[in-house]
Design a protein around this motif. Structure first.
Motif, PDB file in Angstrom:
ATOM      1  N   VAL A 144     -61.789 -94.857  13.897  1.00 58.00           N
ATOM      2  CA  VAL A 144     -62.721 -95.637  14.707  1.00 58.00           C
ATOM      3  C   VAL A 144     -62.121 -95.760  16.105  1.00 58.00           C
ATOM      4  O   VAL A 144     -60.977 -96.212  16.251  1.00 58.00           O
ATOM      5  CB  VAL A 144     -62.961 -97.035  14.104  1.00 58.00           C
ATOM      6  CG1 VAL A 144     -63.867 -97.860  15.016  1.00 58.00           C
ATOM      7  CG2 VAL A 144     -63.557 -96.917  12.713  1.00 58.00           C
ATOM      8  N   PRO A 145     -62.819 -95.345  17.151  1.00 59.07           N
ATOM      9  CA  PRO A 145     -62.252 -95.378  18.501  1.00 59.07           C
ATOM     10  C   PRO A 145     -61.811 -96.777  18.908  1.00 59.07           C
ATOM     11  O   PRO A 145     -62.493 -97.766  18.627  1.00 59.07           O
ATOM     12  CB  PRO A 145     -63.412 -94.893  19.381  1.00 59.07           C
ATOM     13  CG  PRO A 145     -64.281 -94.115  18.467  1.00 59.07           C
ATOM     14  CD  PRO A 145     -64.182 -94.787  17.140  1.00 59.07           C
ATOM     15  N   ARG A 146     -60.681 -96.820  19.576  1.00 58.52           N
ATOM     16  CA  ARG A 146     -60.150 -98.097  20.062  1.00 58.52           C
ATOM     17  C   ARG A 146     -59.622 -97.897  21.471  1.00 58.52           C
ATOM     18  O   ARG A 146     -58.789 -97.034  21.709  1.00 58.52           O
ATOM     19  CB  ARG A 146     -59.040 -98.591  19.129  1.00 58.52           C
ATOM     20  CG  ARG A 146     -58.409 -99.910  19.557  1.00 58.52           C
ATOM     21  CD  ARG A 146     -57.436-100.406  18.508  1.00 58.52           C
ATOM     22  NE  ARG A 146     -56.352 -99.465  18.253  1.00 58.52           N
ATOM     23  CZ  ARG A 146     -55.218 -99.414  18.972  1.00 58.52           C
ATOM     24  NH1 ARG A 146     -55.048-100.224  20.018  1.00 58.52           N
ATOM     25  NH2 ARG A 146     -54.269 -98.537  18.671  1.00 58.52           N
ATOM     26  N   TRP A 147     -60.126 -98.697  22.398  1.00 60.13           N
ATOM     27  CA  TRP A 147     -59.695 -98.621  23.786  1.00 60.13           C
ATOM     28  C   TRP A 147     -58.394 -99.408  23.985  1.00 60.13           C
ATOM     29  O   TRP A 147     -58.188-100.466  23.400  1.00 60.13           O
ATOM     30  CB  TRP A 147     -60.765 -99.185  24.724  1.00 60.13           C
ATOM     31  CG  TRP A 147     -60.219 -99.445  26.097  1.00 60.13           C
ATOM     32  CD1 TRP A 147     -59.799-100.623  26.622  1.00 60.13           C
ATOM     33  CD2 TRP A 147     -59.968 -98.453  27.097  1.00 60.13           C
ATOM     34  NE1 TRP A 147     -59.312-100.439  27.888  1.00 60.13           N
ATOM     35  CE2 TRP A 147     -59.403 -99.109  28.198  1.00 60.13           C
ATOM     36  CE3 TRP A 147     -60.181 -97.078  27.154  1.00 60.13           C
ATOM     37  CZ2 TRP A 147     -59.037 -98.434  29.354  1.00 60.13           C
ATOM     38  CZ3 TRP A 147     -59.814 -96.405  28.301  1.00 60.13           C
ATOM     39  CH2 TRP A 147     -59.252 -97.083  29.388  1.00 60.13           C
ATOM     40  N   HIS A 148     -57.510 -98.889  24.838  1.00 57.90           N
ATOM     41  CA  HIS A 148     -56.350 -99.664  25.286  1.00 57.90           C
ATOM     42  C   HIS A 148     -55.922 -99.112  26.647  1.00 57.90           C
ATOM     43  O   HIS A 148     -56.350 -98.028  27.069  1.00 57.90           O
ATOM     44  CB  HIS A 148     -55.192 -99.611  24.275  1.00 57.90           C
ATOM     45  CG  HIS A 148     -54.672 -98.233  24.027  1.00 57.90           C
ATOM     46  ND1 HIS A 148     -53.806 -97.585  24.879  1.00 57.90           N
ATOM     47  CD2 HIS A 148     -54.917 -97.355  23.017  1.00 57.90           C
ATOM     48  CE1 HIS A 148     -53.523 -96.384  24.410  1.00 57.90           C
ATOM     49  NE2 HIS A 148     -54.191 -96.218  23.290  1.00 57.90           N
ATOM     50  N   ASP A 149     -55.074 -99.853  27.332  1.00 54.91           N
ATOM     51  CA  ASP A 149     -54.735 -99.533  28.720  1.00 54.91           C
ATOM     52  C   ASP A 149     -53.808 -98.333  28.885  1.00 54.91           C
ATOM     53  O   ASP A 149     -53.584 -97.882  30.011  1.00 54.91           O
ATOM     54  CB  ASP A 149     -54.090-100.748  29.398  1.00 54.91           C
ATOM     55  CG  ASP A 149     -55.084-101.872  29.635  1.00 54.91           C
ATOM     56  OD1 ASP A 149     -56.273-101.570  29.805  1.00 54.91           O
ATOM     57  OD2 ASP A 149     -54.666-103.042  29.638  1.00 54.91           O
ATOM     58  N   ARG A 150     -53.247 -97.797  27.801  1.00 53.48           N
ATOM     59  CA  ARG A 150     -52.342 -96.650  27.906  1.00 53.48           C
ATOM     60  C   ARG A 150     -53.029 -95.332  27.541  1.00 53.48           C
ATOM     61  O   ARG A 150     -52.367 -94.314  27.380  1.00 53.48           O
ATOM     62  CB  ARG A 150     -51.126 -96.855  26.999  1.00 53.48           C
ATOM     63  CG  ARG A 150     -50.262 -98.069  27.379  1.00 53.48           C
ATOM     64  CD  ARG A 150     -49.105 -98.209  26.413  1.00 53.48           C
ATOM     65  NE  ARG A 150     -49.597 -98.443  25.054  1.00 53.48           N
ATOM     66  CZ  ARG A 150     -48.905 -98.166  23.952  1.00 53.48           C
ATOM     67  NH1 ARG A 150     -47.714 -97.609  24.026  1.00 53.48           N
ATOM     68  NH2 ARG A 150     -49.420 -98.425  22.759  1.00 53.48           N
ATOM     69  N   ILE A 151     -54.330 -95.350  27.463  1.00 53.97           N
ATOM     70  CA  ILE A 151     -55.062 -94.180  26.991  1.00 53.97           C
ATOM     71  C   ILE A 151     -54.837 -92.967  27.888  1.00 53.97           C
ATOM     72  O   ILE A 151     -54.788 -91.813  27.418  1.00 53.97           O
ATOM     73  CB  ILE A 151     -56.575 -94.501  26.875  1.00 53.97           C
ATOM     74  CG1 ILE A 151     -57.261 -93.519  25.909  1.00 53.97           C
ATOM     75  CG2 ILE A 151     -57.265 -94.523  28.216  1.00 53.97           C
ATOM     76  CD1 ILE A 151     -56.974 -93.767  24.475  1.00 53.97           C
ATOM     77  N   ARG A 152     -54.661 -93.180  29.187  1.00 56.27           N
ATOM     78  CA  ARG A 152     -54.514 -92.058  30.113  1.00 56.27           C
ATOM     79  C   ARG A 152     -53.215 -91.290  29.917  1.00 56.27           C
ATOM     80  O   ARG A 152     -53.083 -90.153  30.368  1.00 56.27           O
ATOM     81  CB  ARG A 152     -54.614 -92.544  31.562  1.00 56.27           C
ATOM     82  CG  ARG A 152     -53.489 -93.478  31.991  1.00 56.27           C
ATOM     83  CD  ARG A 152     -53.626 -93.866  33.441  1.00 56.27           C
ATOM     84  NE  ARG A 152     -52.601 -94.825  33.846  1.00 56.27           N
ATOM     85  CZ  ARG A 152     -52.023 -94.829  35.045  1.00 56.27           C
ATOM     86  NH1 ARG A 152     -52.372 -93.932  35.947  1.00 56.27           N
ATOM     87  NH2 ARG A 152     -51.114 -95.735  35.346  1.00 56.27           N
ATOM     88  N   PHE A 177     -51.777 -91.485  24.614  1.00 54.64           N
ATOM     89  CA  PHE A 177     -51.726 -92.260  23.378  1.00 54.64           C
ATOM     90  C   PHE A 177     -53.176 -92.430  22.918  1.00 54.64           C
ATOM     91  O   PHE A 177     -53.814 -93.447  23.175  1.00 54.64           O
ATOM     92  CB  PHE A 177     -51.042 -93.614  23.614  1.00 54.64           C
ATOM     93  CG  PHE A 177     -49.603 -93.482  24.025  1.00 54.64           C
ATOM     94  CD1 PHE A 177     -48.606 -93.346  23.076  1.00 54.64           C
ATOM     95  CD2 PHE A 177     -49.248 -93.470  25.362  1.00 54.64           C
ATOM     96  CE1 PHE A 177     -47.276 -93.216  23.449  1.00 54.64           C
ATOM     97  CE2 PHE A 177     -47.913 -93.353  25.756  1.00 54.64           C
ATOM     98  CZ  PHE A 177     -46.931 -93.218  24.788  1.00 54.64           C
ATOM     99  N   ASN A 178     -53.662 -91.404  22.258  1.00 55.37           N
ATOM    100  CA  ASN A 178     -55.106 -91.271  22.055  1.00 55.37           C
ATOM    101  C   ASN A 178     -55.568 -91.969  20.782  1.00 55.37           C
ATOM    102  O   ASN A 178     -55.426 -91.449  19.680  1.00 55.37           O
ATOM    103  CB  ASN A 178     -55.496 -89.798  22.020  1.00 55.37           C
ATOM    104  CG  ASN A 178     -56.984 -89.587  22.182  1.00 55.37           C
ATOM    105  OD1 ASN A 178     -57.784 -90.494  21.959  1.00 55.37           O
ATOM    106  ND2 ASN A 178     -57.367 -88.389  22.564  1.00 55.37           N
ATOM    107  N   THR A 179     -56.161 -93.120  20.958  1.00 50.71           N
ATOM    108  CA  THR A 179     -56.753 -93.876  19.845  1.00 50.71           C
ATOM    109  C   THR A 179     -58.280 -93.742  19.863  1.00 50.71           C
ATOM    110  O   THR A 179     -58.978 -94.542  19.241  1.00 50.71           O
ATOM    111  CB  THR A 179     -56.364 -95.357  19.940  1.00 50.71           C
ATOM    112  OG1 THR A 179     -56.738 -95.856  21.237  1.00 50.71           O
ATOM    113  CG2 THR A 179     -54.867 -95.550  19.749  1.00 50.71           C
ATOM    114  N   ILE A 180     -58.768 -92.752  20.573  1.00 49.85           N
ATOM    115  CA  ILE A 180     -60.212 -92.532  20.688  1.00 49.85           C
ATOM    116  C   ILE A 180     -60.638 -91.234  20.015  1.00 49.85           C
ATOM    117  O   ILE A 180     -61.646 -91.184  19.326  1.00 49.85           O
ATOM    118  CB  ILE A 180     -60.643 -92.542  22.167  1.00 49.85           C
ATOM    119  CG1 ILE A 180     -60.535 -93.989  22.710  1.00 49.85           C
ATOM    120  CG2 ILE A 180     -62.071 -92.024  22.337  1.00 49.85           C
ATOM    121  CD1 ILE A 180     -60.845 -94.117  24.192  1.00 49.85           C
ATOM    122  N   SER A 181     -59.892 -90.166  20.178  1.00 55.21           N
ATOM    123  CA  SER A 181     -60.145 -88.836  19.622  1.00 55.21           C
ATOM    124  C   SER A 181     -60.580 -87.895  20.738  1.00 55.21           C
ATOM    125  O   SER A 181     -60.470 -88.206  21.924  1.00 55.21           O
ATOM    126  CB  SER A 181     -61.175 -88.856  18.491  1.00 55.21           C
ATOM    127  OG  SER A 181     -61.231 -87.597  17.833  1.00 55.21           O
TER     128      SER A 181
END
Length: 252
Positions: free
Chosen positions: A141-149, A152-156
């Motif tokens: 399930v996608p999850r946004w966080h501030d380190r995505i760039r 650290f891919n929690t979105i897919s």
């Protein structure tokens, strides 16, 4: 006067070592099963062979599909995805990589319904991975966080992304490995938090030819440094640590 479709499925395509037409064909076949039908398919084709073109022609009587030859741009997913979006007519843009597919026949209906809600500018869909197109593993399930760039891919993959068409947001064509996280960061800055569609709607195919399998440490280092220069190091919790972690990891 023609009416714009509700959704444009934007597919960046290329040879994929000769398997591009086969993978695309499976994805298009799954699109024919969607309960929601007000959509077009835009295939941006960077192939040197004819497999992708032949597959598009084979589905021309079952889908509203348009193939756009694109050999002059950078030969990578970010440029090819942008070209597909530029040629789309839909009010909602749905990215779908050619080796991935919609694994739930209600996926497009769920996307359309989400964008009917006030304030929905972008949405992220639940996903899983598959090796055989039948068994779905590691649902996410996608999850946004501030380190995505920073990767650290929690979105897919970008195949889970849908966004409103009237925008000036594009994949950064200087990025390959971090193209998805950078785009998610841009969407968040422009629109705020995404709408999350938690059901497993997208299947990401695992195979030897996928681009992520061939990303070198040198490329990772270059993209981490580029990302730092592009967006700066912020005061967000863990931002500097995330940069250092990814850079040092890429050093081996």
């Amino acid at each position: 006067m023609s009416t714009a479709p509700a959704i444009s499925i934007c597919i960046p395509a290329y040879d994929m070592g000769g398997a591009g037409g086969e993978y695309l064909g499976y994805s298009l076949e799954r699109l024919t099963r969607q309960g929601f039908t007000d959509f077009e398919v835009v295939v941006s084709d960077q192939s040197d062979g004819s497999g992708v073109a032949e597959t598009c022609a084979a589905y021309a009587d079952r889908l509203t599909i348009r193939r756009v030859a694109y050999t002059e741009g950078k030969r990578q997913a970010s440029a090819n995805s942008n070209n597909a979006m530029r040629h789309a007519n839909g009010r909602i843009l749905k990215i779908l990589f050619q080796d991935d597919f919609l694994c739930d026949d209600s996926a497009l209906q769920q996307v359309f319904d989400a964008f009917q809600e006030p304030g929905c500018k972008w949405a992220l869909m639940g996903s899983a991975v598959t090796r055989d197109c039948e068994t779905l593993e590691r649902p996410m399930v996608p999850r946004w966080h501030d380190r995505i760039r920073w990767g650290f891919n929690t979105i897919s993959s970008p195949s889970v992304l849908a966004l409103e068409a009237r925008h000036d947001l594009w994949f950064d064509e200087n990025l390959q490995w971090l193209m998805d996280g950078d785009m998610y960061q841009s969407c968040h800055q422009a629109f705020g938090d995404p709408v999350i569609l938690p059901d497993t709607l997208v299947a990401n195919r695992i195979h030897e030819g996928q681009v992520s399998a061939g990303v070198s440490r040198k490329l990772r280092r270059q993209e981490v440094v580029y990302t730092a220069r592009k967006g700066g190091l912020t005061r967000a919790k863990g931002d500097l640590r995330a940069f250092l972690y990814q850079y040092l990891k890429a050093l081996g």
